[in-house]
Design a protein around this motif. Sequence first.
Motif, PDB file in Angstrom:
ATOM      1  N   VAL A  23      48.476  10.700 109.913  1.00  0.00           N
ATOM      2  CA  VAL A  23      48.992   9.792 110.946  1.00  0.00           C
ATOM      3  C   VAL A  23      47.838   9.010 111.571  1.00  0.00           C
ATOM      4  O   VAL A  23      47.936   7.790 111.788  1.00  0.00           O
ATOM      5  N   THR A  24      46.727   9.690 111.829  1.00  0.00           N
ATOM      6  CA  THR A  24      45.556   9.024 112.400  1.00  0.00           C
ATOM      7  C   THR A  24      44.995   7.988 111.426  1.00  0.00           C
ATOM      8  O   THR A  24      44.646   6.872 111.826  1.00  0.00           O
ATOM      9  N   LEU A  25      44.925   8.346 110.158  1.00  0.00           N
ATOM     10  CA  LEU A  25      44.444   7.412 109.136  1.00  0.00           C
ATOM     11  C   LEU A  25      45.346   6.179 109.067  1.00  0.00           C
ATOM     12  O   LEU A  25      44.857   5.045 109.029  1.00  0.00           O
ATOM     13  N   PHE A  26      46.646   6.397 109.064  1.00  0.00           N
ATOM     14  CA  PHE A  26      47.576   5.271 109.066  1.00  0.00           C
ATOM     15  C   PHE A  26      47.355   4.392 110.286  1.00  0.00           C
ATOM     16  O   PHE A  26      47.336   3.161 110.191  1.00  0.00           O
ATOM     17  N   ASP A  27      47.181   5.016 111.445  1.00  0.00           N
ATOM     18  CA  ASP A  27      46.967   4.272 112.680  1.00  0.00           C
ATOM     19  C   ASP A  27      45.702   3.415 112.597  1.00  0.00           C
ATOM     20  O   ASP A  27      45.703   2.256 113.009  1.00  0.00           O
ATOM     21  N   ILE A  28      44.646   3.970 112.036  1.00  0.00           N
ATOM     22  CA  ILE A  28      43.383   3.232 111.910  1.00  0.00           C
ATOM     23  C   ILE A  28      43.544   2.044 110.952  1.00  0.00           C
ATOM     24  O   ILE A  28      43.066   0.943 111.228  1.00  0.00           O
ATOM     25  N   ILE A  29      44.222   2.280 109.856  1.00  0.00           N
ATOM     26  CA  ILE A  29      44.439   1.207 108.874  1.00  0.00           C
ATOM     27  C   ILE A  29      45.381   0.140 109.437  1.00  0.00           C
ATOM     28  O   ILE A  29      45.209  -1.061 109.200  1.00  0.00           O
ATOM     29  N   ALA A  30      46.374   0.543 110.208  1.00  0.00           N
ATOM     30  CA  ALA A  30      47.379  -0.381 110.739  1.00  0.00           C
ATOM     31  C   ALA A  30      46.865  -1.198 111.920  1.00  0.00           C
ATOM     32  O   ALA A  30      47.409  -2.278 112.196  1.00  0.00           O
ATOM     33  N   ARG A  31      45.842  -0.752 112.616  1.00  0.00           N
ATOM     34  CA  ARG A  31      45.353  -1.468 113.805  1.00  0.00           C
ATOM     35  C   ARG A  31      44.960  -2.908 113.521  1.00  0.00           C
ATOM     36  O   ARG A  31      45.362  -3.812 114.280  1.00  0.00           O
ATOM     37  N   PRO A  32      44.175  -3.168 112.470  1.00  0.00           N
ATOM     38  CA  PRO A  32      43.828  -4.574 112.217  1.00  0.00           C
ATOM     39  C   PRO A  32      45.046  -5.450 111.908  1.00  0.00           C
ATOM     40  O   PRO A  32      44.999  -6.669 112.041  1.00  0.00           O
ATOM     41  N   LEU A  33      46.132  -4.820 111.498  1.00  0.00           N
ATOM     42  CA  LEU A  33      47.354  -5.552 111.185  1.00  0.00           C
ATOM     43  C   LEU A  33      48.266  -5.686 112.404  1.00  0.00           C
ATOM     44  O   LEU A  33      49.384  -6.179 112.301  1.00  0.00           O
ATOM     45  N   GLY A  34      47.785  -5.196 113.544  1.00  0.00           N
ATOM     46  CA  GLY A  34      48.557  -5.282 114.783  1.00  0.00           C
ATOM     47  C   GLY A  34      49.701  -4.300 114.869  1.00  0.00           C
ATOM     48  O   GLY A  34      50.659  -4.503 115.596  1.00  0.00           O
ATOM     49  N   MET A  35      49.609  -3.182 114.126  1.00  0.00           N
ATOM     50  CA  MET A  35      50.709  -2.210 114.106  1.00  0.00           C
ATOM     51  C   MET A  35      50.258  -0.816 114.557  1.00  0.00           C
ATOM     52  O   MET A  35      50.663   0.177 114.000  1.00  0.00           O
ATOM     53  N   SER A  36      49.447  -0.718 115.544  1.00  0.00           N
ATOM     54  CA  SER A  36      48.956   0.579 115.990  1.00  0.00           C
ATOM     55  C   SER A  36      50.090   1.452 116.519  1.00  0.00           C
ATOM     56  O   SER A  36      50.976   0.981 117.231  1.00  0.00           O
ATOM     57  N   LEU A  37      50.050   2.699 116.143  1.00  0.00           N
ATOM     58  CA  LEU A  37      51.048   3.652 116.632  1.00  0.00           C
ATOM     59  C   LEU A  37      50.784   4.007 118.093  1.00  0.00           C
ATOM     60  O   LEU A  37      51.708   4.223 118.861  1.00  0.00           O
ATOM     61  N   GLY A  38      49.524   4.146 118.438  1.00  0.00           N
ATOM     62  CA  GLY A  38      49.165   4.554 119.788  1.00  0.00           C
ATOM     63  C   GLY A  38      49.413   6.039 119.988  1.00  0.00           C
ATOM     64  O   GLY A  38      50.356   6.609 119.441  1.00  0.00           O
ATOM     65  N   GLY A  39      48.552   6.667 120.727  1.00  0.00           N
ATOM     66  CA  GLY A  39      48.730   8.077 121.051  1.00  0.00           C
ATOM     67  C   GLY A  39      48.218   9.063 120.024  1.00  0.00           C
ATOM     68  O   GLY A  39      48.406  10.268 120.182  1.00  0.00           O
ATOM     69  N   THR A  40      47.584   8.565 118.967  1.00  0.00           N
ATOM     70  CA  THR A  40      47.109   9.507 117.951  1.00  0.00           C
ATOM     71  C   THR A  40      46.016  10.417 118.493  1.00  0.00           C
ATOM     72  O   THR A  40      45.926  11.573 118.072  1.00  0.00           O
ATOM     73  N   ASP A  41      45.229   9.928 119.431  1.00  0.00           N
ATOM     74  CA  ASP A  41      44.199  10.787 120.028  1.00  0.00           C
ATOM     75  C   ASP A  41      44.836  11.917 120.827  1.00  0.00           C
ATOM     76  O   ASP A  41      44.394  13.064 120.776  1.00  0.00           O
ATOM     77  N   GLU A  42      45.908  11.616 121.522  1.00  0.00           N
ATOM     78  CA  GLU A  42      46.630  12.638 122.285  1.00  0.00           C
ATOM     79  C   GLU A  42      47.255  13.673 121.354  1.00  0.00           C
ATOM     80  O   GLU A  42      47.106  14.885 121.547  1.00  0.00           O
TER      81      GLU A  42
END
Length: 177
Positions: free
Chosen positions: A29-48
């Motif tokens: 999930v964290t990896l997906f979030d990192i990859i998706a951020r530049p595309l403007g699709m961050s999940l948010g909350g992965t650190d939590e």
Amino acid sequence: MDNLISLLQRMNERLAIAAGLLLLGTALVTLFDIIARPLGMSLGGTDELSGYTMAIATSWGIGYALTSLAHVRIDLLRAQCNSRLQAWFDMIAILALAGVATVVAYRVWPVLAKTIQNKATANTTLETPLWIPQSLWLAGWFWFAFSAVIIAASVILFIATGKSDQVNEAAGMRGEA
């Protein structure tokens, strides 16, 4: 007692696999979030979520470390003793560990109770109800304490019946490979 310890080992192996899968899922999930951020699709909350995962996986994983004889011990004095005296050192070690685990498990409950009473949520955008991760964390500590007490009782029984060699298998140290 051997059957009970074997059952405990098998259960802890399965729980360790579940904890590992939880860690793997969180990493994905964290990896997906990192990859998706530049595309403007961050999940948010992965650190939590990863913080919760670490606490939960640790509380459940220490039971596996216990039954796998993987806890770190300093054996300078123990290594110089015969098997009977080694069994006594192992008994002292497992009794201390069981005592600490039981106290920690006991002290975790007030944290969860206060969270439930206050209906506390995380101070984040996810606003996670904290009773959820804390309940899983508490259950892991209870399981660890239960495992340690069962092994401690087994060790006491083994020593009382003169089975010092079985103490090493239940609560001793893993040999070097």
